[in-house]
Design a protein around this motif. Structure first.
Motif, mmCIF file in Angstrom:
data_model
loop_
_atom_site.group_PDB
_atom_site.id
_atom_site.type_symbol
_atom_site.label_atom_id
_atom_site.label_comp_id
_atom_site.label_asym_id
_atom_site.label_seq_id
_atom_site.Cartn_x
_atom_site.Cartn_y
_atom_site.Cartn_z
ATOM 1 N N GLY A 201 42.321 9.942 2.299
ATOM 2 C CA GLY A 201 42.884 10.399 1.035
ATOM 3 C C GLY A 201 42.078 9.935 -0.159
ATOM 4 N N VAL A 202 42.749 9.858 -1.308
ATOM 5 C CA VAL A 202 42.101 9.453 -2.559
ATOM 6 C C VAL A 202 42.080 7.928 -2.645
ATOM 7 C CG1 VAL A 202 42.177 9.601 -5.076
ATOM 8 C CG2 VAL A 202 42.891 11.554 -3.690
ATOM 9 N N LEU A 203 40.918 7.368 -3.003
ATOM 10 C CA LEU A 203 40.753 5.924 -3.067
ATOM 11 C C LEU A 203 40.475 5.477 -4.499
ATOM 12 C CD1 LEU A 203 38.403 5.337 0.017
ATOM 13 C CD2 LEU A 203 40.903 5.219 -0.045
ATOM 14 N N VAL A 204 41.022 4.309 -4.847
ATOM 15 C CA VAL A 204 40.673 3.678 -6.115
ATOM 16 C C VAL A 204 39.673 2.571 -5.800
ATOM 17 C CG1 VAL A 204 42.807 4.209 -7.327
ATOM 18 C CG2 VAL A 204 42.710 2.171 -5.921
ATOM 19 N N ASN A 205 38.570 2.544 -6.536
ATOM 20 C CA ASN A 205 37.526 1.545 -6.331
ATOM 21 C C ASN A 205 37.672 0.463 -7.391
ATOM 22 O OD1 ASN A 205 36.334 3.218 -4.274
ATOM 23 N ND2 ASN A 205 35.553 4.497 -5.925
ATOM 24 N N LEU A 206 37.875 -0.776 -6.932
ATOM 25 C CA LEU A 206 38.184 -1.883 -7.833
ATOM 26 C C LEU A 206 36.996 -2.789 -8.105
ATOM 27 C CD1 LEU A 206 41.639 -2.850 -6.266
ATOM 28 C CD2 LEU A 206 41.159 -1.220 -8.093
ATOM 29 N N GLY A 207 35.827 -2.437 -7.600
ATOM 30 C CA GLY A 207 34.659 -3.292 -7.776
ATOM 31 C C GLY A 207 34.579 -4.328 -6.681
ATOM 32 N N ASN A 208 33.406 -4.949 -6.544
ATOM 33 C CA ASN A 208 33.172 -5.956 -5.507
ATOM 34 C C ASN A 208 33.446 -5.409 -4.102
ATOM 35 O OD1 ASN A 208 32.552 -7.942 -7.445
ATOM 36 N ND2 ASN A 208 34.725 -8.417 -7.711
ATOM 37 N N GLY A 209 33.278 -4.103 -3.934
ATOM 38 C CA GLY A 209 33.485 -3.496 -2.622
ATOM 39 C C GLY A 209 34.936 -3.278 -2.250
#
Length: 221
Positions: A201-209
């Motif tokens: 599905g749709v992912l939110v990328n929060l940084g640091n992998g």
């Protein structure tokens, strides 16, 4: 001249294809028409072949064709919904969200925000903060808590009351009701850097992998 046995052989082949789903509707229709013409050219006028089986197969082929058309339409709709959700989720960029995770960082003596999601009321909730070596540096007793999302307050100090060194830490939450775990979900905050997607599905990328499914977002700040 084609014999009845060859027609029956073709009939069995179509039946097998219908059962296994190995052929497309167009292929089945082509085979059916070939078999129908062969039957008409070779049947005995005084003893015509039974058409009930062919009629049954035609009905099955029509059903397969309809289902394949429906599946293609549904796939297109799902792709459109997925694209729409990704566009809607783009509004999260720049916002801080709470998602499942166990990482907490300490910067200049200030610990990052963390939380817990309790699926049911717990009469005891304990949080252990661990350093990179897995040693417990702080234990937080939250006592009893109702079901739902709760913030966990950590002042960045160890059990002795001293500030811990800057860096990354992890934490784990134990929550029980009458001695039985209520399966708490550890939560961490992060700032959404971008939006992406994969098979889940749709992912939110929060940084640091770090990434999380948009459906797992518990809170938006």
């Amino acid at each position: 001249m084609t014999t009845t046995s060859s027609v029956n052989s073709n009939t069995q082949g179509i039946n097998d294809a219908l059962k296994s789903g190995s052929a497309s509707a167009s292929e089945l229709q082509s085979n059916f028409l070939t078999m129908l013409v062969t039957q008409m050219n070779n049947q005995d006028p005084l003893n015509p072949m039974d058409n009930s089986q062919l009629t049954s197969q035609l009905a099955q082929i029509s059903t397969v064709s309809s289902m394949q058309t429906m599946n293609a339409t549904l796939s297109q709709l799902l792709a459109q919904v997925s694209a729409s959700r990704a566009m809607d989720s783009a509004a999260l960029i720049g916002h801080t969200v709470m998602v499942p995770g166990t990482l907490v960082s300490v910067t200049d003596g200030v610990a990052g925000k963390i939380g817990v999601d309790l699926p049911s009321t717990a009469d005891a909730v304990t949080v252990d903060v661990l350093d990179k070596d897995g040693n417990v540096v702080r234990t937080i007793d939250m006592k009893g808590q109702t079901a739902g999302v709760h913030d966990i307050t950590w002042d960045g100090k160890n059990d002795a009351g001293n500030l811990v060194p800057n860096g990354d830490y992890t934490f784990k939450v134990t929550a029980t009701a009458n001695g039985t775990s209520v399966q708490p979900v550890a939560l961490t905050y992060g700032k959404v850097q971008s939006i992406s997607g994969d098979s889940t599905g749709v992912l939110v990328n929060l940084g640091n992998g770090q990434t999380a499914n948009v459906d797992d977002v518990r809170r938006i700040l």
